[in-house]
Design a protein around this motif. Structure first.
Motif, PDB file in Angstrom:
ATOM      1  N   GLU A  46      -2.977   4.309  -7.861  1.00 61.01           N
ATOM      2  CA  GLU A  46      -2.539   5.333  -6.918  1.00 61.01           C
ATOM      3  C   GLU A  46      -2.364   4.811  -5.500  1.00 61.01           C
ATOM      4  N   LYS A  47      -3.079   3.750  -5.151  1.00 57.17           N
ATOM      5  CA  LYS A  47      -3.106   3.339  -3.744  1.00 57.17           C
ATOM      6  C   LYS A  47      -2.131   2.216  -3.396  1.00 57.17           C
ATOM      7  N   GLN A  48      -1.466   1.630  -4.411  1.00 58.83           N
ATOM      8  CA  GLN A  48      -0.577   0.523  -4.079  1.00 58.83           C
ATOM      9  C   GLN A  48       0.507   0.352  -5.125  1.00 58.83           C
ATOM     10  N   PRO A  81       0.836  -1.209   0.000  1.00 58.35           N
ATOM     11  CA  PRO A  81       0.000   0.000   0.000  1.00 58.35           C
ATOM     12  C   PRO A  81       0.871   1.260   0.000  1.00 58.35           C
TER      13      PRO A  81
END
Length: 554
Positions: free
Chosen positions: A541-543, A516
């Motif tokens: 975008e998140k990981q 993450p």
């Protein structure tokens, strides 16, 4: 800047590159035939491992005649033709100079061993036995056993840091130095552009020849420091006599050298070498068992980051880095540190991104650019003298390991892992040779080869092409400053390159886990959004996905 500071240099192991005449051995005409491929990759120079006349005890690093091309590779005229054709393509040619030792078949040594008072008698390092007739000291050779071998004709021992068939030259003798310099001048006259200098930091010896401090259970003790008191003086002389007058690029192999030592070797004002290969970053998975047996451990990527960052910061504005992960003495990185099955493309390109994003000159080893992997050979299929000697000592004599345990280690780190023939296509012998290859082709060549990779959506070659174009076109990679972010993170390598108003971030997941972005303890990372190069399609975008690698701009 010098040409080599903008360059990416491609290392060729001629024996395993391309066989033009069907004898099973790669050769110089084969390299000429593949020059369009090398040009297409985008490199500025090729480095050939030794092509001189040799008995091939250590794959050419035992030189019998420095001025003669070994017939197995072709003739001197073939090398001249390669240099001419490479230069037409604006590709420089770098040769490998083995100046620390020769073959025991070299005429210098054959004469030297005859007596204590002939012209060549002092070309090598001879010492009298101890009173009991044993070796002069307890030094161990790098390939196992004693570093000394007895010769009855002289009633003396000669020193060899490597195999007994590789006697060390006596650089204290000025005539020896001139013989080496003359050989280098000879090849300059044929058009050679530079030198990779094999174990050059070992040419000066500890002249006391004292026993090394004893190690329990070891009759012979490996030297921790193999650089003698006159090493810098000798290399400076080599620079003055050969490198500077002929404007030849130099990169030295520097075993056991600290970063401070490498700075001394490569600081321009000292007039020694242009670059040096450090070994420290390649030891992140090396280990030793409780009884001194060979072992490997899980790679310590925090250590890798620390060492590479130290090299970047200590040499910044003072000297120049030589950047590499693979070469003829190192395993294939997807197999050693990555995942050569499920994430072969991703791990190959991830480590490439780390390397090519750094300041310095990247070196690419043949097959690295298509993500070649380590073969899983049986013991009788390996060729390397170091591996065979190690097996004899660790398995057969001392019984420290079983054959399976030994191979479990060597399948990760053996030098021979990178020496299997180049995989060109899916035809017989991977398109390397119409004959029987000198060394077995990796059985996975049907899956991994140049032709298939270049047609793939996930092409390692195409990714390397793009990385190399960036090196050539973007000054930020050669002139920008370096700063590591999140140095404490064990799984992600993140660093900034900055030049004037240009700001890039290199961000790489070193693992097969999804990480993450919230775990990355840096506020700066979110400021970068424009993709320069990326080994995945589309960004999440998140990981960070397994072995995801991206260079981003602000």
């Amino acid at each position: 800047m010098k040409w080599w500071q903008k360059a990416v240099i491609y290392e060729i192991y001629p024996k395993s590159f391309y066989d033009s005449n069907g004898d099973g051995i790669g050769d110089i005409p084969g390299i000429i035939k593949k020059l369009p491929y090398i040009k297409d990759l985008g490199v500025y120079a090729i480095w050939l491992t030794p092509i001189y006349l040799s008995p091939q005890v250590d794959n050419g690093y035992d030189v019998a005649d420095y001025r003669k091309v070994d017939p197995m590779f072709g003739a001197t005229d073939d090398l001249k033709e390669l240099i001419k054709e490479a230069h037409k393509q604006n590709i420089k040619v770098i040769l490998d100079m083995v100046a620390n030792h020769t073959s025991d078949q070299c005429v210098w040594f054959r004469e030297s061993k005859k007596s204590k008072d002939n012209y060549f008698s002092d070309f090598y390092i001879w010492k009298d036995p101890k009173p009991d007739g044993s070796a002069p000291n307890n030094w161990a050779a790098s390939f196992g056993g004693s570093a000394w071998t007895y010769v009855p004709e002289r009633n003396q021992y000669y020193l060899h840091y490597y195999a007994s068939q590789q006697p060390d030259l006596n650089w204290e003798n000025p005539i020896v130095r001139q013989y080496i310099f003359d050989a280098m001048r000879y090849w300059k006259a044929q058009g050679v552009d530079g030198w990779r200098l094999d174990v050059i930091t070992q040419i000066s010896k500890d002249l006391t020849f004292k026993d090394a401090p004893k190690v329990p259970g070891k009759k012979y003790v490996p030297l921790k420091n193999t650089s003698g008191p006159h090493m810098h003086k000798f290399i400076h002389e080599l620079n003055r006599e050969v490198l500077s007058p002929f404007d030849m690029m130099s990169v030295g192999e520097a075993p056991n050298s600290s970063i401070d030592e490498i700075l001394k070797l490569t600081a321009p004002e000292r007039e020694e070498l242009d670059m040096a290969f450090s070994f420290e970053h390649m030891r992140i998975d090396k280990a030793t068992g409780p009884n001194g047996e060979l072992a490997v451990k899980k790679p310590d990527f925090k250590q890798l980051k620390d060492v590479l960052s130290k090299m970047q910061t200590k040499l910044a504005n003072k000297a120049w880095n030589a950047l590499y992960f693979e070469n003829h003495d190192r395993s294939r990185i997807p197999s050693r540190w990555g995942d050569d099955k499920k994430y072969r493309y991703e791990s190959a390109t991830a480590f490439a991104t780390i390397l090519h994003g750094l300041c310095g000159t990247p070196f690419v080893f043949q097959g690295e650019e298509i993500g070649m992997t380590n073969p899983q050979y049986d013991m009788n299929q390996y060729e390397d003298i170091e591996l065979k000697n190690s097996y004899q000592e660790q398995v057969e004599e001392k019984k420290l390991l079983t054959t399976k345990e030994f191979l479990d280690v060597e399948h990760k780190i053996a030098r021979d892992n990178s020496r299997a023939p180049m995989q060109w296509n899916s035809s017989k012998n991977a398109g390397f040779s119409q004959g029987t290859p000198w060394y077995q082709v990796n059985p996975n060549y049907d899956e991994i080869n140049v032709e298939k990779d270049r047609q793939s959506k996930k092409s390692v070659f195409k990714y390397y092409q793009d990385l190399i174009k960036l090196r050539h076109n973007e000054d930020i990679l050669t002139e920008g400053t370096y700063k590591e972010l999140i140095p404490e993170d064990e799984n992600v390598f993140a660093y900034k390159r900055d030049l004037n108003d240009k700001h890039w971030l290199v961000l790489v997941n070193l693992t097969s886990k999804t990480i993450p972005m919230a775990d990355l303890k840096s506020d700066e990372i979110k400021n970068y959004s424009k993709i320069i190069i990326h080994n995945y399609e589309g960004q999440e975008e998140k990981q960070l996905r397994p072995y995801e690698a991206v260079i981003l701009a602000k």
